[in-house]
Motif scaffolding. Structure first.
Motif, PDB file in Angstrom:
ATOM      1  N   ALA A  75      41.431 -31.661  23.119  1.00  0.00           N
ATOM      2  CA  ALA A  75      40.758 -31.814  21.849  1.00  0.00           C
ATOM      3  C   ALA A  75      40.368 -32.902  21.560  1.00  0.00           C
ATOM      4  N   VAL A  76      39.217 -33.765  21.190  1.00  0.00           N
ATOM      5  CA  VAL A  76      39.037 -34.653  19.874  1.00  0.00           C
ATOM      6  C   VAL A  76      40.168 -34.972  18.701  1.00  0.00           C
TER       7      VAL A  76
ATOM      8  N   ASP B  37      32.101 -33.235  31.435  1.00  0.00           N
ATOM      9  CA  ASP B  37      33.248 -32.909  30.815  1.00  0.00           C
ATOM     10  C   ASP B  37      32.926 -32.383  29.904  1.00  0.00           C
ATOM     11  N   VAL B  38      33.772 -31.628  29.331  1.00  0.00           N
ATOM     12  CA  VAL B  38      33.749 -30.467  28.070  1.00  0.00           C
ATOM     13  C   VAL B  38      34.332 -31.409  26.684  1.00  0.00           C
ATOM     14  N   LEU B  39      33.875 -31.743  25.940  1.00  0.00           N
ATOM     15  CA  LEU B  39      34.608 -32.651  24.579  1.00  0.00           C
ATOM     16  C   LEU B  39      34.375 -31.536  23.762  1.00  0.00           C
ATOM     17  N   ARG B  40      35.797 -30.610  23.170  1.00  0.00           N
ATOM     18  CA  ARG B  40      36.032 -30.349  21.755  1.00  0.00           C
ATOM     19  C   ARG B  40      36.134 -31.196  20.738  1.00  0.00           C
ATOM     20  N   VAL B  41      35.411 -30.799  19.432  1.00  0.00           N
ATOM     21  CA  VAL B  41      35.624 -31.518  18.610  1.00  0.00           C
ATOM     22  C   VAL B  41      35.734 -30.894  17.612  1.00  0.00           C
TER      23      VAL B  41
ATOM     24  N   ALA C 162      32.669 -27.996  17.563  1.00  0.00           N
ATOM     25  CA  ALA C 162      31.772 -28.568  17.838  1.00  0.00           C
ATOM     26  C   ALA C 162      32.392 -28.820  19.743  1.00  0.00           C
ATOM     27  N   VAL C 163      31.201 -28.113  20.475  1.00  0.00           N
ATOM     28  CA  VAL C 163      31.710 -28.314  21.834  1.00  0.00           C
ATOM     29  C   VAL C 163      30.633 -29.077  22.126  1.00  0.00           C
TER      30      VAL C 163
END
Length: 161
Positions: A22-23, A91-95, A105-106
């Motif tokens: 996760a970010v 890619d998946v970015l989890r914020v 946010a995904v």
């Protein structure tokens, strides 16, 4: 600039090509870069708004006016990326939100490969010849370029103010 609305995506997505954690949690109102895609001359930027109606917003922003893109970034709502249509879940970015730890946010990035690179010659080099390329262009046989799309959703419960 492409601004995408909050899009719900299928729960049965394949594992992404890029594996990342996760970010770091982000504060409300602080714009942050999520990912840069150099071949598309673009970066994905997001911000938590602090609003209940639209808790997170993201946009795809051009990195430089001088950059020559070798890929395109398209609107995911129009492209509707799926594995069945040749897209690759990239890619998946989890914020997570710093102000509301239960909210995140995904952002999912999809990639559709372009044409395969040219075959290697006897010297092990991939060569493009100007005359062949011009003839292909005149006959509308230009190779497809890679395409990227990003989808965003918000998961979790919004915190009470």
């Amino acid at each position: 600039m492409v601004v995408a609305p909050c899009v719900s995506v299928a729960a049965g997505d394949p594992p992404p090509e890029v594996q990342r954690s996760a970010v770091a949690p982000q504060a409300n109102g602080a714009a942050h870069s999520l990912r840069t895609i150099p071949e598309a001359c673009a970066r994905i930027e997001g911000v938590f708004t602090g609003e209940a109606a639209e808790p997170y917003r993201f946009a795809v922003i051009r990195t430089s006016a001088n950059c020559r893109p070798r890929a395109r970034f398209v609107d995911a709502a129009k492209a509707k990326p799926s594995v069945a249509d040749g897209w690759i879940f990239n890619d998946v970015l989890r914020v997570p939100s710093a102000a509301c730890p239960s909210l995140q946010a995904v952002v999912k990035v999809w990639r559709k490969p372009g044409a395969a690179p040219p075959a290697l010659d006897a010297q092990g080099r991939a060569r493009l010849y100007l005359e062949e390329s011009l003839q292909a262009a005149r006959q509308d046989r230009i190779a497809a370029v890679p395409v990227y799309a990003a989808q965003m959703s918000v998961e979790g419960e919004a915190c009470a103010r």
